[in-house]
Design a protein around this motif. Structure first.
Motif, PDB file in Angstrom:
ATOM      1  N   GLY A  99       0.804  -1.220   0.000  1.00  0.00           N
ATOM      2  CA  GLY A  99       0.000   0.000   0.000  1.00  0.00           C
ATOM      3  C   GLY A  99       0.836   1.269   0.000  1.00  0.00           C
ATOM      4  N   LEU A 100       2.053   1.187  -0.569  1.00  0.00           N
ATOM      5  CA  LEU A 100       2.902   2.383  -0.610  1.00  0.00           C
ATOM      6  C   LEU A 100       2.503   3.243  -1.816  1.00  0.00           C
ATOM      7  CD1 LEU A 100       6.354   0.652   0.036  1.00  0.00           C
ATOM      8  CD2 LEU A 100       4.885   1.791   1.690  1.00  0.00           C
ATOM      9  N   PRO A 101       2.568   4.562  -1.679  1.00  0.00           N
ATOM     10  CA  PRO A 101       2.290   5.404  -2.847  1.00  0.00           C
ATOM     11  C   PRO A 101       3.239   5.010  -3.984  1.00  0.00           C
ATOM     12  CG  PRO A 101       2.467   6.736  -0.863  1.00  0.00           C
ATOM     13  CD  PRO A 101       2.880   5.354  -0.485  1.00  0.00           C
ATOM     14  N   GLU A 102       2.739   4.979  -5.183  1.00  0.00           N
ATOM     15  CA  GLU A 102       3.537   4.636  -6.376  1.00  0.00           C
ATOM     16  C   GLU A 102       3.921   3.151  -6.419  1.00  0.00           C
ATOM     17  OE1 GLU A 102       4.042   7.193  -8.484  1.00  0.00           O
ATOM     18  OE2 GLU A 102       3.201   8.578  -7.005  1.00  0.00           O
ATOM     19  N   GLN A 103       3.399   2.333  -5.518  1.00  0.00           N
ATOM     20  CA  GLN A 103       3.747   0.907  -5.564  1.00  0.00           C
ATOM     21  C   GLN A 103       2.710   0.204  -6.443  1.00  0.00           C
ATOM     22  OE1 GLN A 103       3.301  -1.248  -1.836  1.00  0.00           O
ATOM     23  NE2 GLN A 103       5.071  -2.546  -2.273  1.00  0.00           N
ATOM     24  N   SER A 104       3.176  -0.304  -7.572  1.00  0.00           N
ATOM     25  CA  SER A 104       2.256  -0.987  -8.480  1.00  0.00           C
ATOM     26  C   SER A 104       2.153  -2.453  -8.077  1.00  0.00           C
ATOM     27  CB  SER A 104       2.794  -0.899  -9.911  1.00  0.00           C
ATOM     28  OG  SER A 104       4.053  -1.561  -9.960  1.00  0.00           O
ATOM     29  N   ILE A 105       1.163  -3.140  -8.650  1.00  0.00           N
ATOM     30  CA  ILE A 105       1.044  -4.585  -8.397  1.00  0.00           C
ATOM     31  C   ILE A 105       2.279  -5.304  -8.942  1.00  0.00           C
ATOM     32  CG2 ILE A 105      -0.155  -6.619  -9.318  1.00  0.00           C
ATOM     33  CD1 ILE A 105      -1.643  -5.769  -6.984  1.00  0.00           C
ATOM     34  N   GLU A 106       2.777  -4.829 -10.090  1.00  0.00           N
ATOM     35  CA  GLU A 106       3.984  -5.466 -10.664  1.00  0.00           C
ATOM     36  C   GLU A 106       5.181  -5.245  -9.732  1.00  0.00           C
ATOM     37  OE1 GLU A 106       2.049  -3.232 -12.358  1.00  0.00           O
ATOM     38  OE2 GLU A 106       0.944  -4.809 -13.420  1.00  0.00           O
ATOM     39  N   GLY A 107       5.266  -4.048  -9.147  1.00  0.00           N
ATOM     40  CA  GLY A 107       6.349  -3.761  -8.201  1.00  0.00           C
ATOM     41  C   GLY A 107       6.230  -4.637  -6.961  1.00  0.00           C
ATOM     42  N   LEU A 108       5.003  -4.809  -6.491  1.00  0.00           N
ATOM     43  CA  LEU A 108       4.790  -5.675  -5.323  1.00  0.00           C
ATOM     44  C   LEU A 108       5.195  -7.107  -5.668  1.00  0.00           C
ATOM     45  CD1 LEU A 108       3.697  -6.109  -2.440  1.00  0.00           C
ATOM     46  CD2 LEU A 108       1.450  -6.527  -3.462  1.00  0.00           C
ATOM     47  N   ASP A 109       4.857  -7.533  -6.889  1.00  0.00           N
ATOM     48  CA  ASP A 109       5.248  -8.881  -7.316  1.00  0.00           C
ATOM     49  C   ASP A 109       6.764  -9.056  -7.271  1.00  0.00           C
ATOM     50  OD1 ASP A 109       3.101 -10.548  -7.736  1.00  0.00           O
ATOM     51  OD2 ASP A 109       2.653  -9.713  -9.713  1.00  0.00           O
ATOM     52  N   ARG A 110       7.482  -8.022  -7.694  1.00  0.00           N
ATOM     53  CA  ARG A 110       8.951  -8.119  -7.667  1.00  0.00           C
ATOM     54  C   ARG A 110       9.440  -8.214  -6.218  1.00  0.00           C
ATOM     55  NH1 ARG A 110       8.500  -4.558 -12.000  1.00  0.00           N
ATOM     56  NH2 ARG A 110       8.835  -2.699 -10.750  1.00  0.00           N
ATOM     57  N   ASP A 111       8.815  -7.445  -5.326  1.00  0.00           N
ATOM     58  CA  ASP A 111       9.198  -7.533  -3.908  1.00  0.00           C
ATOM     59  C   ASP A 111       8.933  -8.936  -3.360  1.00  0.00           C
ATOM     60  OD1 ASP A 111      10.305  -5.087  -3.426  1.00  0.00           O
ATOM     61  OD2 ASP A 111       8.496  -4.171  -2.594  1.00  0.00           O
ATOM     62  N   ILE A 112       7.790  -9.499  -3.738  1.00  0.00           N
ATOM     63  CA  ILE A 112       7.464 -10.851  -3.248  1.00  0.00           C
ATOM     64  C   ILE A 112       8.456 -11.867  -3.819  1.00  0.00           C
ATOM     65  CG2 ILE A 112       5.684 -12.647  -3.156  1.00  0.00           C
ATOM     66  CD1 ILE A 112       3.582 -10.355  -3.374  1.00  0.00           C
ATOM     67  N   ASP A 113       8.834 -11.683  -5.106  1.00  0.00           N
ATOM     68  CA  ASP A 113       9.841 -12.581  -5.708  1.00  0.00           C
ATOM     69  C   ASP A 113      11.134 -12.542  -4.893  1.00  0.00           C
ATOM     70  OD1 ASP A 113       8.168 -13.241  -7.784  1.00  0.00           O
ATOM     71  OD2 ASP A 113       9.035 -11.774  -9.191  1.00  0.00           O
ATOM     72  N   HIS A 114      11.600 -11.337  -4.587  1.00  0.00           N
ATOM     73  CA  HIS A 114      12.845 -11.189  -3.807  1.00  0.00           C
ATOM     74  C   HIS A 114      12.700 -11.853  -2.445  1.00  0.00           C
ATOM     75  CE1 HIS A 114      15.425  -8.661  -6.234  1.00  0.00           C
ATOM     76  NE2 HIS A 114      14.397  -7.900  -6.536  1.00  0.00           N
ATOM     77  N   LEU A 115      11.564 -11.590  -1.815  1.00  0.00           N
ATOM     78  CA  LEU A 115      11.337 -12.140  -0.472  1.00  0.00           C
ATOM     79  C   LEU A 115      11.380 -13.674  -0.516  1.00  0.00           C
ATOM     80  CD1 LEU A 115       9.483 -11.010   2.420  1.00  0.00           C
ATOM     81  CD2 LEU A 115       8.319 -12.954   1.445  1.00  0.00           C
ATOM     82  N   LEU A 116      10.674 -14.253  -1.490  1.00  0.00           N
ATOM     83  CA  LEU A 116      10.611 -15.723  -1.540  1.00  0.00           C
ATOM     84  C   LEU A 116      11.966 -16.324  -1.900  1.00  0.00           C
ATOM     85  CD1 LEU A 116       7.089 -16.214  -3.186  1.00  0.00           C
ATOM     86  CD2 LEU A 116       7.721 -16.468  -0.768  1.00  0.00           C
ATOM     87  N   ASP A 117      12.767 -15.596  -2.692  1.00  0.00           N
ATOM     88  CA  ASP A 117      14.121 -16.076  -3.016  1.00  0.00           C
ATOM     89  C   ASP A 117      14.954 -16.271  -1.747  1.00  0.00           C
ATOM     90  OD1 ASP A 117      13.730 -16.167  -5.678  1.00  0.00           O
ATOM     91  OD2 ASP A 117      14.743 -14.264  -6.149  1.00  0.00           O
TER      92      ASP A 117
END
Ligand code: SF4
Length: 377
Positions: A163-181
């Motif tokens: 829910g960050l300003p300017e955080q897109s769903i695609e950006g969130l997906d990249r964060d989740i990818d990093h986290l799961l890695d």
């Protein structure tokens, strides 16, 4: 069962959204007279706990516990071992800033007895970390995880913000990818909240920053929940996800209404049916202890029924739901009688599931849980 929370009120610097009580140390290396004041007063406060005080979980939060130097952390652990019976502790968590997790600090934390580390990752994207004014880069999280694993830590949690300003769903997906890695055992996910009085609130008020709309916040939550669950991190609580057996035992104590002692400036406690807290001021807290006074203030004896209702909605946050027998044992109230017509209505509308031995928040109610809880308190 009892839980001990230790508030460590120092950070390298303050993040724009933060509403916790914490003081900026500047260099983030400790060695500041305020840390000495803190450790001496903490020793006095711990000595006020009962002689046989033996918590089952310990949580060191803040603030940033690892803003203290390795030597200061050692002093902190030494006085804890001296003042508290730690023989019953099954889970001992330290929150840590990935950028300050040096090998020396990791050794001090491991030798102190900590068996769980919660890292404030928040995001893996430089522009979002910069917006949040975090003082670490994305690569620091992976490095911290690698060092902690090498040091033998088997229980690691990562915090992520949505829910960050300017955080897109695609950006969130990249964060989740990093986290799961990084294969964490646990993840705490928080939607950005704008707290009054923070620099972020001023930016929102002046129109410099726009908060994410509620439908975007809900979409982020739904995406995160779906992806973490698919990766084996079960949503055992509304904002918390874990591999089997890695749920946070300390926070679980809060959700099921157990008693807890909080020490350090700004820390809250709930003991013998009374809620109270320490002043959010290092000097005021330390002065009281040096004068032999109890620093706690705001004592509030909570009416048994009101407390039972609070416990009901906190417990409903857990995916396992609220077992009728355990609830009666904890609060003295029959769950169905206490819930009355509002509970029957929530069940009738499908927001709460009614099972033979328990009630449980329906999965579709996760996105509107506050509205459901408001009907029950
Ligand atoms: S690191 Fe955490 S406690 Fe410290 S200022 Fe940032 S949000 Fe607040």
């Amino acid at each position: 069962m009892d839980a001990l929370y230790i508030h460590i009120p120092f950070c390298a610097r303050r993040c724009v959204y933060c509403s916790f009580y914490t003081e900026a140390l500047g260099r983030g290396t400790g060695r500041d007279p305020r840390v000495g004041v803190y450790l001496e007063a903490l020793d006095l406060e711990l000595s006020r706990l009962t002689d046989d005080y033996a918590p089952h979980t310990v949580f060191m939060g803040g603030g940033t516990p690892n803003a203290l130097s390795a030597d200061e952390l050692r002093r902190l652990f030494a006085l804890l071992h001296h003042r508290v019976d730690l023989s019953q502790v099954t889970e001992w968590t330290v929150e840590a800033n990935p950028g300050l997790l040096t090998p020396e600090r990791i050794v001090a934390i491991a030798e102190g007895g900590v068996n769980r580390v919660s890292l404030g990752a928040q995001s893996f994207q430089p522009h979002l970390l910069s917006f949040l004014t975090r003082d670490h880069g994305p690569e620091a999280v992976g490095e911290a995880v690698r060092r902690l694993r090498e040091a033998g830590f088997e229980n690691l949690s990562l915090d992520l913000m949505t829910g960050l300003p300017e955080q897109s769903i695609e950006g969130l997906d990249r964060d989740i990818d990093h986290l799961l890695d990084l294969a964490p055992d646990h993840c705490s996910a928080y939607c950005l909240e704008v707290h009054p009085g923070t620099p972020l609130a001023r930016r929102v008020e002046s129109g410099q920053v726009q908060e994410a709309a509620p439908d975007i916040q809900a979409a982020h939550y739904e995406r995160l929940l779906g992806r973490l669950e698919a990766a084996g991190l079960a949503p055992y609580e509304l904002s918390n996800f874990a591999r089997p057996g890695r749920e946070c035992l300390h926070n679980r104590m809060y959700w099921v209404g157990a008693e807890f002692a909080g020490v350090g400036p700004g820390a809250h406690s709930y003991r013998d049916g009374v809620r109270f807290h320490n002043p959010r001021n290092l000097e005021a807290w330390a002065d009281a202890l040096r004068d032999g006074r109890d620093p706690a203030t705001g004592h509030d004896r909570i009416d048994a029924e009101a407390r039972a209702r609070e416990i009901l909605v906190m417990w409903l946050r857990l995916d396992e739901g609220v077992p009728r027998n355990a609830f009666r044992e904890r609060t003295g109230f029959d769950l169905d009688t206490l819930g009355g017509r509002p509970l029957r209505e929530q069940i009738g509308q499908g927001w709460i599931e009614n099972r033979p031995d328990r009630i449980r928040l329906a999965p579709r109610a996760r996105f509107v849980s506050n509205a459901v809880f408001a009907e029950l308190v």
